[in-house]
Design a protein around this motif. Structure first.
Motif, PDB file in Angstrom:
ATOM      1  N   ALA A 225       0.831  -1.207   0.000  1.00 34.44           N
ATOM      2  CA  ALA A 225       0.000   0.000   0.000  1.00 34.44           C
ATOM      3  C   ALA A 225       0.865   1.256   0.000  1.00 34.44           C
ATOM      4  O   ALA A 225       1.945   1.277   0.607  1.00 34.44           O
ATOM      5  CB  ALA A 225      -0.926   0.007   1.215  1.00 34.44           C
ATOM      6  N   TYR A 226       0.368   2.267  -0.686  1.00 27.31           N
ATOM      7  CA  TYR A 226       0.981   3.598  -0.717  1.00 27.31           C
ATOM      8  C   TYR A 226      -0.138   4.630  -0.648  1.00 27.31           C
ATOM      9  O   TYR A 226      -1.316   4.312  -0.881  1.00 27.31           O
ATOM     10  CB  TYR A 226       1.787   3.804  -2.007  1.00 27.31           C
ATOM     11  N   ASP A 227       0.240   5.856  -0.356  1.00 28.90           N
ATOM     12  CA  ASP A 227      -0.761   6.915  -0.446  1.00 28.90           C
ATOM     13  C   ASP A 227      -1.120   7.168  -1.905  1.00 28.90           C
ATOM     14  O   ASP A 227      -2.291   7.256  -2.267  1.00 28.90           O
ATOM     15  CB  ASP A 227      -0.236   8.213   0.187  1.00 28.90           C
ATOM     16  N   LEU A 228      -0.086   7.299  -2.744  1.00 29.45           N
ATOM     17  CA  LEU A 228      -0.299   7.634  -4.155  1.00 29.45           C
ATOM     18  C   LEU A 228       0.584   6.757  -5.014  1.00 29.45           C
ATOM     19  O   LEU A 228       1.783   6.608  -4.735  1.00 29.45           O
ATOM     20  CB  LEU A 228       0.023   9.109  -4.405  1.00 29.45           C
ATOM     21  N   ILE A 229       0.004   6.179  -6.044  1.00 27.97           N
ATOM     22  CA  ILE A 229       0.760   5.373  -7.000  1.00 27.97           C
ATOM     23  C   ILE A 229       0.763   6.101  -8.337  1.00 27.97           C
ATOM     24  O   ILE A 229      -0.292   6.463  -8.866  1.00 27.97           O
ATOM     25  CB  ILE A 229       0.152   3.970  -7.151  1.00 27.97           C
ATOM     26  N   VAL A 230       1.963   6.337  -8.862  1.00 24.02           N
ATOM     27  CA  VAL A 230       2.140   7.028 -10.133  1.00 24.02           C
ATOM     28  C   VAL A 230       2.575   6.009 -11.182  1.00 24.02           C
ATOM     29  O   VAL A 230       3.559   5.286 -10.985  1.00 24.02           O
ATOM     30  CB  VAL A 230       3.195   8.144 -10.011  1.00 24.02           C
ATOM     31  N   VAL A 231       1.852   5.958 -12.289  1.00 29.62           N
ATOM     32  CA  VAL A 231       2.164   5.019 -13.365  1.00 29.62           C
ATOM     33  C   VAL A 231       2.851   5.795 -14.489  1.00 29.62           C
ATOM     34  O   VAL A 231       2.229   6.605 -15.176  1.00 29.62           O
ATOM     35  CB  VAL A 231       0.890   4.328 -13.885  1.00 29.62           C
ATOM     36  N   GLY A 232       4.142   5.566 -14.652  1.00 30.38           N
ATOM     37  CA  GLY A 232       4.915   6.273 -15.669  1.00 30.38           C
ATOM     38  C   GLY A 232       6.021   7.090 -15.034  1.00 30.38           C
ATOM     39  O   GLY A 232       5.803   7.768 -14.019  1.00 30.38           O
ATOM     40  N   SER A 233       7.221   7.047 -15.644  1.00 28.30           N
ATOM     41  CA  SER A 233       8.382   7.710 -15.037  1.00 28.30           C
ATOM     42  C   SER A 233       8.990   8.787 -15.922  1.00 28.30           C
ATOM     43  O   SER A 233      10.178   9.082 -15.824  1.00 28.30           O
ATOM     44  CB  SER A 233       9.449   6.662 -14.702  1.00 28.30           C
ATOM     45  N   GLY A 234       8.173   9.374 -16.801  1.00 22.85           N
ATOM     46  CA  GLY A 234       8.644  10.523 -17.564  1.00 22.85           C
ATOM     47  C   GLY A 234       8.539  11.791 -16.733  1.00 22.85           C
ATOM     48  O   GLY A 234       8.334  11.750 -15.505  1.00 22.85           O
ATOM     49  N   ALA A 235       8.645  12.941 -17.381  1.00 24.19           N
ATOM     50  CA  ALA A 235       8.604  14.211 -16.661  1.00 24.19           C
ATOM     51  C   ALA A 235       7.316  14.374 -15.882  1.00 24.19           C
ATOM     52  O   ALA A 235       7.325  14.813 -14.718  1.00 24.19           O
ATOM     53  CB  ALA A 235       8.771  15.363 -17.644  1.00 24.19           C
ATOM     54  N   ALA A 236       6.177  14.028 -16.482  1.00 23.25           N
ATOM     55  CA  ALA A 236       4.891  14.206 -15.815  1.00 23.25           C
ATOM     56  C   ALA A 236       4.800  13.342 -14.565  1.00 23.25           C
ATOM     57  O   ALA A 236       4.423  13.808 -13.486  1.00 23.25           O
ATOM     58  CB  ALA A 236       3.749  13.883 -16.776  1.00 23.25           C
ATOM     59  N   GLY A 237       5.139  12.055 -14.710  1.00 24.32           N
ATOM     60  CA  GLY A 237       5.038  11.146 -13.577  1.00 24.32           C
ATOM     61  C   GLY A 237       5.983  11.519 -12.453  1.00 24.32           C
ATOM     62  O   GLY A 237       5.590  11.526 -11.271  1.00 24.32           O
ATOM     63  N   MET A 238       7.231  11.827 -12.783  1.00 23.40           N
ATOM     64  CA  MET A 238       8.181  12.197 -11.733  1.00 23.40           C
ATOM     65  C   MET A 238       7.792  13.511 -11.081  1.00 23.40           C
ATOM     66  O   MET A 238       7.948  13.675  -9.861  1.00 23.40           O
ATOM     67  CB  MET A 238       9.602  12.244 -12.295  1.00 23.40           C
ATOM     68  N   ALA A 239       7.277  14.466 -11.865  1.00 26.41           N
ATOM     69  CA  ALA A 239       6.840  15.736 -11.288  1.00 26.41           C
ATOM     70  C   ALA A 239       5.701  15.520 -10.299  1.00 26.41           C
ATOM     71  O   ALA A 239       5.675  16.114  -9.209  1.00 26.41           O
ATOM     72  CB  ALA A 239       6.415  16.700 -12.392  1.00 26.41           C
ATOM     73  N   ALA A 240       4.737  14.675 -10.681  1.00 23.18           N
ATOM     74  CA  ALA A 240       3.610  14.386  -9.784  1.00 23.18           C
ATOM     75  C   ALA A 240       4.090  13.720  -8.507  1.00 23.18           C
ATOM     76  O   ALA A 240       3.636  14.055  -7.400  1.00 23.18           O
ATOM     77  CB  ALA A 240       2.589  13.509 -10.500  1.00 23.18           C
ATOM     78  N   ALA A 241       5.005  12.771  -8.651  1.00 27.25           N
ATOM     79  CA  ALA A 241       5.514  12.057  -7.484  1.00 27.25           C
ATOM     80  C   ALA A 241       6.267  12.992  -6.545  1.00 27.25           C
ATOM     81  O   ALA A 241       6.107  12.922  -5.313  1.00 27.25           O
ATOM     82  CB  ALA A 241       6.416  10.909  -7.932  1.00 27.25           C
ATOM     83  N   ILE A 242       7.083  13.865  -7.091  1.00 26.21           N
ATOM     84  CA  ILE A 242       7.854  14.800  -6.270  1.00 26.21           C
ATOM     85  C   ILE A 242       6.926  15.762  -5.532  1.00 26.21           C
ATOM     86  O   ILE A 242       7.080  16.002  -4.324  1.00 26.21           O
ATOM     87  CB  ILE A 242       8.863  15.566  -7.141  1.00 26.21           C
ATOM     88  N   ALA A 243       5.967  16.324  -6.260  1.00 21.45           N
ATOM     89  CA  ALA A 243       5.045  17.278  -5.632  1.00 21.45           C
ATOM     90  C   ALA A 243       4.260  16.615  -4.504  1.00 21.45           C
ATOM     91  O   ALA A 243       4.076  17.195  -3.425  1.00 21.45           O
ATOM     92  CB  ALA A 243       4.100  17.852  -6.679  1.00 21.45           C
ATOM     93  N   ALA A 244       3.798  15.390  -4.730  1.00 21.24           N
ATOM     94  CA  ALA A 244       3.038  14.685  -3.700  1.00 21.24           C
ATOM     95  C   ALA A 244       3.923  14.323  -2.509  1.00 21.24           C
ATOM     96  O   ALA A 244       3.501  14.422  -1.347  1.00 21.24           O
ATOM     97  CB  ALA A 244       2.411  13.422  -4.296  1.00 21.24           C
ATOM     98  N   ARG A 245       5.146  13.888  -2.779  1.00 20.02           N
ATOM     99  CA  ARG A 245       6.062  13.522  -1.690  1.00 20.02           C
ATOM    100  C   ARG A 245       6.400  14.732  -0.836  1.00 20.02           C
ATOM    101  O   ARG A 245       6.442  14.641   0.404  1.00 20.02           O
ATOM    102  CB  ARG A 245       7.338  12.908  -2.273  1.00 20.02           C
ATOM    103  N   LEU A 246       6.638  15.865  -1.455  1.00 18.86           N
ATOM    104  CA  LEU A 246       6.947  17.077  -0.703  1.00 18.86           C
ATOM    105  C   LEU A 246       5.734  17.581   0.075  1.00 18.86           C
ATOM    106  O   LEU A 246       5.882  18.358   1.026  1.00 18.86           O
ATOM    107  CB  LEU A 246       7.480  18.161  -1.632  1.00 18.86           C
TER     108      LEU A 246
END
Length: 566
Positions: A11-32
């Motif tokens: 389990a995670y709070d948020l799962i991001v599918v895809g590791s391009g700019a969009a996916g990494m940006a979403a993951a970073i913003a959510a993690r911060l």
């Protein structure tokens, strides 16, 4: 930078599918914002199409241009997008992009390794359209040292090999200008020597150059922050299903380590897997020329097959229909190889240059060669041509190169031997090699040469806008895009329709929430990047209109999932 391989949790709070700019940006913003985030990547490399892109990022009224003393008008930018999209305008997402793009730039510069430079002069593709700008809106990631990624450097999707020189050296636009002039300019020769020296040092310890530019720099810088924030990236972990319980998306099924796993996603799931450019069946459905049997080649990673879109529609998500174009077009030539032909895109290095024209199978010009790559393919298809030829003379070939043929002093005999490059002592001999009508090609070249000598292309207006002359040769007068084809021999390369990504995607609102077929948001399901329907609705207004919205909506989605306003 080192880190052990992550272990996939249940389990995670948020799962991001895809590791391009969009996916990494979403993951970073959510993690911060405090969320526990994981990134799932289908392929064996991270970086997606971002890593093989030109890396341009279109953000009107951005803080970097303002800091450099330039000004922009948000309303003018909206006016430009409105003019480009017409009645397909999605005002909600466009306003969200224009409002949050500058905030995104500030956010990443303050909190991450992603740092930007702005292009003071880089005209929008249609500079005469109301609201267009001549510079400032396009950003690039600062050059990046890939060694900072440690062992993860080898897991970053490498650039397309044919784009590199000397065994993995990638050049940006600034570098290319110097390398093309290094035999005529001492400062350019010294600059090229410094870049080459760094590359040669790299090759002593690395399989390719570690000086990352273009999309490699975007992906590398984002990855540094992903790793620093302990956001796990799970490679070779394709999405197998999206779970929706009581109306809300709260988990996914994935294939990982040879087994299917069900993962909970307490705050939801972000789809950012790059669209469907490599899905042949979908292309046939939405691209009329493909449906009619014409060839088509995508420059996107082979893993971008639209799996996420299929799975999202199964739980009620809507895909936007009616974009002006299904993809972002580019003409491509085909390089012969042992594994079969591979596409090479003709984006901005050759078509606009003086001494270069394009003709159809009838031997006649059909378009302004200096228009954007997207517009050029539109013109090619609308004229009924499913292939065409770029033609140049010897002076143009050796000064600028053409397609995968490098300019002087690079050898090009192997391209002649492979058949990639055709040659003729005159128009008639070249026409026979191309299998086009001899008289037509000779008349086309003669007519063009008359206009080129006067500096005005009366047939198609090559070199008539700021964008076109920007891509020409500033040292060529009176028109940077026009010069007669008068130095034998003549050369030609066949080109075909291709793309650098799809524009059609999941319907979404200004918060990045995926919409159901009834127009309401699906709780817990978000999208950004090329999985999201393009905010440009199939038009292509300027450099960076995919990465700019990708980063911006990644930033928006990360905050939205965390329950915050961007």
């Amino acid at each position: 930078m080192t880190r052990k391989d992550p272990v996939l949790k249940d389990a995670y709070d948020l799962i991001v599918v895809g590791s391009g700019a969009a996916g990494m940006a979403a993951a970073i913003a959510a993690r911060l914002a405090g969320l526990d985030v994981a990134i799932l990547e289908k392929s064996a490399h991270f970086g997606g199409s971002t890593a093989v892109s030109g890396g341009a990022i279109w953000i009107p009224d951005n803080p970097k241009m303002r800091a450099g003393g330039m000004s922009d008008d948000r309303q003018e930018a909206f006016r430009y997008i409105e003019a480009e999209t017409g009645n397909r305008l999605n005002a909600d997402v466009v306003h969200a992009f224009l409002d949050n793009g500058p905030r995104m730039v500030d956010f990443f510069e303050k909190h991450t390794a992603l740092q930007f430079d702005y292009r003071a002069y880089s005209p929008d593709y249609h500079p005469d359209t109301p609201g267009a700008a001549l510079g400032g809106r396009v950003l690039d990631a600062k050059d990046y040292d890939g060694r900072r990624l440690g062992r993860w450097f080898s897991k970053l999707r490498p650039p397309i090999a044919d784009f590199t020189v000397f065994g993995g050296l990638l050049l940006n636009r600034f570098d290319i200008g110097h390398f093309m002039k290094m035999t005529r300019s001492l400062p350019s020769a010294m600059y090229a020597a410094r870049v080459m020296a760094r590359h040669l040092r790299d090759r002593l310890t690395h399989p390719r150059g570690t000086r990352l530019v273009l999309g490699q720099a975007v992906a590398g810088r984002l990855a540094e922050s992903v790793l620093a924030l302990d956001i796990p990236i799970f490679l070779e972990t394709p999405l197998a299903g999206i779970r929706r319980s009581d109306g809300r998306v709260d988990g996914v099924e994935v294939t990982h380590g040879g087994a299917t796993r069900t993962l909970a996603a307490r705050r939801g799931v972000v789809l950012a897997a790059g669209g469907f450019p490599q899905n042949a069946a979908r292309r046939k459905e939405v691209m009329p020329h493909v449906a009619a049997g014409a060839p088509h080649y995508s420059m996107s990673p082979t893993d971008s097959t639209g799996d996420t879109l299929d799975l999202a529609t199964r739980i009620g998500a809507a895909i936007t229909e009616g974009n002006s174009n299904a993809a972002f077009w580019t003409p491509v030539s085909l390089l012969p190889g042992k594994g079969g032909p591979r596409p090479f895109p003709h984006l901005f290095l050759d078509r606009a240059k003086p001494g270069v024209i394009a003709v159809g199978p009838d031997g006649r010009r059909f378009a302004n060669e200096a228009m954007s790559y997207h517009d050029f393919v539109q013109a090619m298809l609308s004229s009924g041509n499913t292939s065409a030829w770029l033609v140049c003379d010897h002076r143009a070939l050796r000064r600028y190169g053409m397609g995968a043929v490098r300019p002087f002093p690079a050898p090009f005999g192997h391209h002649l031997r492979s058949g990639y490059l055709k040659r003729g002592r005159d128009a008639a001999e070249l026409a026979r090699a191309m299998k086009v009508p001899e008289a037509a090609l000779a008349q086309t070249i003669a007519g063009f040469n008359t206009d080129a000598a006067e500096g005005t292309d009366r047939a198609f207006g090559k070199g008539s806008t700021a964008y076109q002359t920007y891509l020409g040769d500033a040292e060529n007068a009176p028109n940077p895009c026009l010069r007669p084809l008068d130095q034998a021999p003549l050369y030609a390369i066949e080109i075909f329709p291709g793309d650098i990504g799809t524009s059609i995607g999941l319907s979404a609102n200004g918060r990045g929430e995926v919409l159901a077929t009834d127009g309401t948001p699906i709780p817990g399901l978000y999208t950004c990047g090329n999985d999201m329907n393009s905010i440009m609705a199939g038009s292509y207004p300027g450099a960076g209109i995919t990465l700019g919205p990708a980063l911006t909506f990644g930033y928006i989605v990360g905050h939205t999932a965390a329950g915050l306003e961007p």
